[in-house]
Structures are given as C-alpha cells and as structure tokens.
Design an enzyme around this catalytic site. Sequence first.
Site, PDB file in Angstrom:
ATOM      1  N   HIS A 126       0.804  -1.231   0.000  1.00 18.84           N
ATOM      2  CA  HIS A 126       0.000   0.000   0.000  1.00 18.84           C
ATOM      3  C   HIS A 126       0.839   1.284   0.000  1.00 18.84           C
ATOM      4  O   HIS A 126       1.925   1.346   0.561  1.00 18.84           O
ATOM      5  CB  HIS A 126      -0.932   0.010   1.218  1.00 18.84           C
ATOM      6  CG  HIS A 126      -0.179   0.056   2.521  1.00 18.84           C
ATOM      7  ND1 HIS A 126       0.148   1.223   3.156  1.00 18.84           N
ATOM      8  CD2 HIS A 126       0.337  -0.938   3.291  1.00 18.84           C
ATOM      9  CE1 HIS A 126       0.819   0.966   4.262  1.00 18.84           C
ATOM     10  NE2 HIS A 126       0.941  -0.353   4.365  1.00 18.84           N
ATOM     11  N   HIS A 135      12.402  -0.342 -12.504  1.00 14.22           N
ATOM     12  CA  HIS A 135      12.188  -1.775 -12.700  1.00 14.22           C
ATOM     13  C   HIS A 135      12.182  -2.446 -11.331  1.00 14.22           C
ATOM     14  O   HIS A 135      13.190  -2.413 -10.618  1.00 14.22           O
ATOM     15  CB  HIS A 135      13.318  -2.338 -13.579  1.00 14.22           C
ATOM     16  CG  HIS A 135      13.222  -3.814 -13.834  1.00 14.22           C
ATOM     17  ND1 HIS A 135      14.124  -4.468 -14.630  1.00 14.22           N
ATOM     18  CD2 HIS A 135      12.346  -4.753 -13.420  1.00 14.22           C
ATOM     19  CE1 HIS A 135      13.805  -5.756 -14.697  1.00 14.22           C
ATOM     20  NE2 HIS A 135      12.734  -5.948 -13.961  1.00 14.22           N
TER      21      HIS A 135
HETATM   22  C1  LIG Z   1      13.841 -11.302 -15.539  1.00 19.42           C
HETATM   23  C2  LIG Z   1      15.144 -10.682 -15.074  1.00 19.42           C
HETATM   24  O1  LIG Z   1      16.195 -11.240 -15.197  1.00 19.42           O
HETATM   25  S1  LIG Z   1      15.048  -9.148 -14.393  1.00 19.42           S
HETATM   26  C3  LIG Z   1      16.704  -8.749 -13.919  1.00 19.42           C
HETATM   27  C4  LIG Z   1      16.767  -8.222 -12.532  1.00 19.42           C
HETATM   28  N1  LIG Z   1      18.160  -7.992 -12.197  1.00 19.42           N
HETATM   29  C5  LIG Z   1      18.656  -8.204 -10.980  1.00 19.42           C
HETATM   30  O2  LIG Z   1      17.956  -8.556 -10.052  1.00 19.42           O
HETATM   31  C6  LIG Z   1      20.151  -7.974 -10.850  1.00 19.42           C
HETATM   32  C7  LIG Z   1      20.500  -6.996  -9.739  1.00 19.42           C
HETATM   33  N2  LIG Z   1      21.922  -6.820  -9.725  1.00 19.42           N
HETATM   34  C8  LIG Z   1      22.774  -7.356  -8.799  1.00 19.42           C
HETATM   35  O3  LIG Z   1      22.352  -7.981  -7.815  1.00 19.42           O
HETATM   36  C9  LIG Z   1      24.261  -7.104  -9.053  1.00 19.42           C
HETATM   37  O4  LIG Z   1      24.973  -8.280  -8.736  1.00 19.42           O
HETATM   38  C10 LIG Z   1      24.790  -5.869  -8.280  1.00 19.42           C
HETATM   39  C11 LIG Z   1      24.196  -4.637  -8.935  1.00 19.42           C
HETATM   40  C12 LIG Z   1      24.396  -5.900  -6.820  1.00 19.42           C
HETATM   41  C13 LIG Z   1      26.307  -5.837  -8.291  1.00 19.42           C
HETATM   42  O5  LIG Z   1      26.759  -5.716  -9.582  1.00 19.42           O
HETATM   43  P1  LIG Z   1      28.300  -5.232  -9.833  1.00 19.42           P
HETATM   44  O6  LIG Z   1      28.504  -3.866  -9.310  1.00 19.42           O
HETATM   45  O7  LIG Z   1      28.603  -5.494 -11.264  1.00 19.42           O
HETATM   46  O8  LIG Z   1      29.123  -6.128  -8.857  1.00 19.42           O
HETATM   47  P2  LIG Z   1      29.963  -7.452  -9.128  1.00 19.42           P
HETATM   48  O9  LIG Z   1      29.138  -8.449  -9.890  1.00 19.42           O
HETATM   49  O10 LIG Z   1      31.287  -7.024  -9.680  1.00 19.42           O
HETATM   50  O11 LIG Z   1      30.150  -8.021  -7.658  1.00 19.42           O
HETATM   51  C14 LIG Z   1      30.856  -7.273  -6.673  1.00 19.42           C
HETATM   52  C15 LIG Z   1      30.816  -8.060  -5.383  1.00 19.42           C
HETATM   53  O12 LIG Z   1      29.470  -8.085  -4.863  1.00 19.42           O
HETATM   54  C16 LIG Z   1      29.009  -9.454  -4.758  1.00 19.42           C
HETATM   55  N3  LIG Z   1      27.596  -9.422  -5.152  1.00 19.42           N
HETATM   56  C17 LIG Z   1      27.089  -9.139  -6.378  1.00 19.42           C
HETATM   57  N4  LIG Z   1      25.750  -9.135  -6.345  1.00 19.42           N
HETATM   58  C18 LIG Z   1      25.401  -9.419  -5.068  1.00 19.42           C
HETATM   59  C19 LIG Z   1      24.146  -9.542  -4.421  1.00 19.42           C
HETATM   60  N5  LIG Z   1      23.004  -9.352  -5.078  1.00 19.42           N
HETATM   61  N6  LIG Z   1      24.155  -9.819  -3.095  1.00 19.42           N
HETATM   62  C20 LIG Z   1      25.320 -10.005  -2.422  1.00 19.42           C
HETATM   63  N7  LIG Z   1      26.541  -9.875  -2.991  1.00 19.42           N
HETATM   64  C21 LIG Z   1      26.571  -9.595  -4.299  1.00 19.42           C
HETATM   65  C22 LIG Z   1      29.903 -10.245  -5.693  1.00 19.42           C
HETATM   66  O13 LIG Z   1      29.992 -11.592  -5.301  1.00 19.42           O
HETATM   67  C23 LIG Z   1      31.220  -9.513  -5.525  1.00 19.42           C
HETATM   68  O14 LIG Z   1      31.794  -9.883  -4.308  1.00 19.42           O
HETATM   69  P3  LIG Z   1      33.406  -9.868  -4.084  1.00 19.42           P
HETATM   70  O15 LIG Z   1      33.858  -8.442  -4.282  1.00 19.42           O
HETATM   71  O16 LIG Z   1      33.586 -10.364  -2.689  1.00 19.42           O
HETATM   72  O17 LIG Z   1      33.947 -10.788  -5.142  1.00 19.42           O
END
Ligand SMILES: CC(=O)SCCNC(=O)CCNC(=O)[C@H](O)C(C)(C)COP(=O)(O)OP(=O)(O)OC[C@H]1O[C@@H](n2cnc3c(N)ncnc32)[C@H](O)[C@@H]1OP(=O)(O)O
Length: 202
Positions: A126, A135
């Site tokens: 809500h 998104h």
């Molecule tokens: C239908 C569909 O597919 S819709 C798509 C929806 N998209 C999503 O939900 C994706 C959201 N994006 C994420 O979660 C990404 O991983 C982000 C934005 C958090 C990080 O992306 P980047 O900045 O490129 O980070 P990168 O992949 O280089 O990872 C950096 C560090 O964070 C960690 N990390 C990445 N994502 C996550 C997460 N979601 N939770 C916890 N840790 C994470 C990695 O393991 C890495 O750790 P390290 O430094 O110890 O090796």
Amino acid sequence: MYIYGASGHGRVIIDIIDSFEKIHGVFDDNPHIKEILGYPVIGEIPENYQFKSDLFIAIGDNETRMRISRKLKSKVRFANIIHDSAIFSKRAVLGEGCVVMEGAIVKVNCVLGNQVIINTGASVDHDCIIGDYVHIAPQATLCGGITIGEGSLIGANAIVLPGVKVGAWCTIGAGSIVHQDVPDGFKWVGNKLQPPLLPVSQ
Ligand SMILES: CC(=O)SCCNC(=O)CCNC(=O)[C@H](O)C(C)(C)COP(=O)(O)OP(=O)(O)OC[C@H]1O[C@@H](n2cnc3c(N)ncnc32)[C@H](O)[C@@H]1OP(=O)(O)O
C-alpha cells in the site's frame, strides 16, 4: 500493438500479449536480429513512420527505455500491459508504457509513473510511489509507504522495508534487505549501502 525491443524482455512481452493482441510490428536497432518468436523484426523505426496502434517499449534497461520513450512520445501512444494473473488495486494509479507481469501485486493507493516494469511475482504494497523508468525485478517485495525514485532497479527478491525512500537511479542488489533510505545514484547490496566509486587520481 507494436513492440520496440527484440531481446529477452521483448520475448517476455510478446509471450504475454500475443494470444489476445495483434502484433503489428517489432522494431529493434540491432540489424542482426531478424526474427523473434516467429515475428519478423523490422529494424529501426523508419523516419515519419505512421503507427496504426500503440507501442510498447520492451527494453529492460531503465536508461535505454527512458531515452527511447522520450524520443518517441510525440509520435505514438504507449500501451500498458497488466497480466490477467496480476492483482492491481482499483485504487492504484498507473502511468503509461508500464507492464505488471504474472502474479505481481500492486496494492491500494500506489502511484506508478511511466515506463515502469513490475516483474513476475513482485509485490508492491500500500501507498508506494514508484517513479518513471523504474524496474521492480521478479519476486521483489516493497512494503508499505515506500518511495522509489526515477530510473532505479530493485533487484530480484530484494525486500524494501516500510517507509524507506530509495532515490533516483539507484541499484538495489538481488536479495538485498533495504532498511534505510538510499541516496540518489547509490548502490545497495545485501544489507549495506555501497561506498561511491572514488574518482581516479590524476
Ligand atoms: C527477468 C530478469 O532477469 S530481471 C533482472 C533483474 N536484475 C537483478 O535482479 C540484478 C541486480 N543486480 C545485482 O544484484 C548485481 O549483482 C549488483 C548490482 C548488486 C552488483 O553488480 P556489480 O557492481 O557489477 O558487482 P559485481 O558483480 O562485480 O560483484 C561485486 C561483489 O558483490 C558481490 N555481489 C554481487 N551481487 C550481489 C548480491 N546481489 N548480493 C550479495 N553480494 C553480491 C559479488 O559476489 C562480488 O563480491 P566480491 O567483491 O567479494 O567478489
């Protein structure tokens, strides 16, 4: 309806609508994409193209969706798509060019801007205010009274706690729990705000 975008999100959108909606044409700027789910891809939108019906911009990247919608908004009307299995409150408001996918819930008094994606099974409780080009990824949960600023991505399965304000153009990592406000342009991963990138020293 016309579709702009012939990649993954385009496939998802066509799959939702083409059993009840005629697809008049599919556009994509990538000249290598010739076909999508059996529909021919026209290519770029020709100059002075006369649209016979509404357009849906099926591009998951928020910044690209913003850019294309700004370019086309004087030429065509943008369609909204709400899947039959979604629950969209009669007291919630939707902008234009939005999709609310399978099993998603948008509850009472929510206000959604333009070109918003509420992805599969996401829950927007809500009184939430969702800015343009946002998104909300699959299975993300927004508790009550949340504000999400323009262009932000709330990652899959993230949870945003009640009353939190996420700024504009933020990224919330998949599976995060957001328990504090997030300033504009920041990234939040896990349960922490990420420090901004420092400029490279001269
Ligand atoms: C239908 C569909 O597919 S819709 C798509 C929806 N998209 C999503 O939900 C994706 C959201 N994006 C994420 O979660 C990404 O991983 C982000 C934005 C958090 C990080 O992306 P980047 O900045 O490129 O980070 P990168 O992949 O280089 O990872 C950096 C560090 O964070 C960690 N990390 C990445 N994502 C996550 C997460 N979601 N939770 C916890 N840790 C994470 C990695 O393991 C890495 O750790 P390290 O430094 O110890 O090796």
